[in-house]
Design a protein around this motif. Structure first.
Motif, PDB file in Angstrom:
ATOM      1  N   TYR A 221       0.821  -1.209   0.000  1.00 11.38           N
ATOM      2  CA  TYR A 221       0.000   0.000   0.000  1.00 11.38           C
ATOM      3  C   TYR A 221       0.858   1.264   0.000  1.00 11.38           C
ATOM      4  O   TYR A 221       0.328   2.362  -0.190  1.00 11.38           O
ATOM      5  N   TYR A 222       2.167   1.101   0.230  1.00 19.01           N
ATOM      6  CA  TYR A 222       3.018   2.253   0.446  1.00 19.01           C
ATOM      7  C   TYR A 222       4.106   2.372  -0.609  1.00 19.01           C
ATOM      8  O   TYR A 222       4.767   1.387  -0.955  1.00 19.01           O
ATOM      9  N   ALA A 223       4.278   3.574  -1.087  1.00 21.33           N
ATOM     10  CA  ALA A 223       5.502   3.906  -1.811  1.00 21.33           C
ATOM     11  C   ALA A 223       6.575   4.164  -0.760  1.00 21.33           C
ATOM     12  O   ALA A 223       6.273   4.636   0.343  1.00 21.33           O
TER      13      ALA A 223
ATOM     14  N   ASP B 191      -0.297   7.828  -0.271  1.00 24.16           N
ATOM     15  CA  ASP B 191      -1.020   8.246  -1.480  1.00 24.16           C
ATOM     16  C   ASP B 191      -0.131   8.795  -2.583  1.00 24.16           C
ATOM     17  O   ASP B 191      -0.586   8.974  -3.713  1.00 24.16           O
ATOM     18  N   LYS B 192       1.122   9.086  -2.262  1.00 24.34           N
ATOM     19  CA  LYS B 192       2.030   9.554  -3.296  1.00 24.34           C
ATOM     20  C   LYS B 192       3.443   9.099  -2.959  1.00 24.34           C
ATOM     21  O   LYS B 192       3.753   8.780  -1.808  1.00 24.34           O
ATOM     22  N   VAL B 193       4.273   9.067  -3.967  1.00 28.32           N
ATOM     23  CA  VAL B 193       5.660   8.677  -3.772  1.00 28.32           C
ATOM     24  C   VAL B 193       6.374   9.787  -3.018  1.00 28.32           C
ATOM     25  O   VAL B 193       6.388  10.931  -3.473  1.00 28.32           O
ATOM     26  N   PRO B 194       6.961   9.492  -1.889  1.00 26.00           N
ATOM     27  CA  PRO B 194       7.565  10.549  -1.076  1.00 26.00           C
ATOM     28  C   PRO B 194       8.945  10.970  -1.585  1.00 26.00           C
ATOM     29  O   PRO B 194       9.954  10.354  -1.267  1.00 26.00           O
ATOM     30  N   THR B 195       8.976  12.002  -2.385  1.00 25.86           N
ATOM     31  CA  THR B 195      10.249  12.533  -2.884  1.00 25.86           C
ATOM     32  C   THR B 195      10.656  13.808  -2.160  1.00 25.86           C
ATOM     33  O   THR B 195      11.605  14.480  -2.550  1.00 25.86           O
TER      34      THR B 195
ATOM     35  N   THR C  77      10.391  15.540   2.149  1.00 25.51           N
ATOM     36  CA  THR C  77      10.013  15.221   3.529  1.00 25.51           C
ATOM     37  C   THR C  77       8.540  15.502   3.786  1.00 25.51           C
ATOM     38  O   THR C  77       7.912  14.838   4.601  1.00 25.51           O
ATOM     39  N   THR C  78       7.983  16.452   3.074  1.00 25.30           N
ATOM     40  CA  THR C  78       6.574  16.771   3.271  1.00 25.30           C
ATOM     41  C   THR C  78       5.645  15.686   2.743  1.00 25.30           C
ATOM     42  O   THR C  78       4.468  15.645   3.092  1.00 25.30           O
ATOM     43  N   GLY C  79       6.184  14.816   1.904  1.00 28.09           N
ATOM     44  CA  GLY C  79       5.364  13.749   1.347  1.00 28.09           C
ATOM     45  C   GLY C  79       5.404  12.457   2.130  1.00 28.09           C
ATOM     46  O   GLY C  79       4.808  11.462   1.724  1.00 28.09           O
ATOM     47  N   VAL C  80       6.104  12.467   3.242  1.00 34.81           N
ATOM     48  CA  VAL C  80       6.278  11.258   4.043  1.00 34.81           C
ATOM     49  C   VAL C  80       5.165  11.132   5.074  1.00 34.81           C
ATOM     50  O   VAL C  80       4.872  12.070   5.815  1.00 34.81           O
ATOM     51  N   ASP C  81       4.580   9.949   5.120  1.00 34.79           N
ATOM     52  CA  ASP C  81       3.570   9.661   6.131  1.00 34.79           C
ATOM     53  C   ASP C  81       4.172   8.936   7.341  1.00 34.79           C
ATOM     54  O   ASP C  81       3.696   9.090   8.461  1.00 34.79           O
ATOM     55  N   TYR C  82       5.179   8.124   7.094  1.00 34.00           N
ATOM     56  CA  TYR C  82       5.814   7.373   8.172  1.00 34.00           C
ATOM     57  C   TYR C  82       7.328   7.385   7.997  1.00 34.00           C
ATOM     58  O   TYR C  82       7.828   7.208   6.887  1.00 34.00           O
TER      59      TYR C  82
END
Length: 122
Positions: free
Chosen positions: A30-32, A100-104, A106-111
């Motif tokens: 489920y995670y990028a 929900d999106k590829v974390p490229t 730091t703001t895109g990181v969920d965990y």
């Protein structure tokens, strides 16, 4: 999802290391996933990321020749192979997950996972 990074250590310049990040908890696919790094006194920076199925990879330009990200969804693990290491690659390396999106960034990181230290001797 919980992330546990490993594989850091001390390596001579020119050497290689493979970092691993094992995930537990929710369904891994489920995670990028991504790797970031942070050197002393510097901001955390993006290194590489990989899509949910592993069919797309993303790299910061100046590392794409030497670093390779991959994932094994059957083993719930993401890897970062680092070749031709340089002293400037020394940092704490963090794995990260995005839902929900590829974390490229730091703001895109969920965990975040905890870091693993990479030290490169010259």
């Amino acid at each position: 999802v919980q992330l546990q990074a490993s594989g850091g250590g001390l390596v001579q310049a020119g050497g290689s290391l493979r970092l691993s990040c094992a995930a537990s908890g929710r369904t891994f696919s489920y995670y990028a996933l991504a790797w970031f790094r942070q050197a002393p006194g510097k901001e955390r920076e993006f290194v590489a990321a990989i899509s949910w199925s592993g069919d797309r990879t993303y790299y910061v330009d100046f590392l794409k020749v030497r670093f390779t990200i991959s994932r094994d969804n059957a083993k719930n693990t993401v890897y970062l192979l680092m070749n031709s290491l340089k002293p400037e690659d020394a940092a704490v390396y963090y794995c990260a997950a995005g839902r929900d999106k590829v974390p490229t960034s730091t703001t895109g990181v969920d965990y975040w996972g905890q870091g693993t230290q990479v030290t490169v001797s010259s």
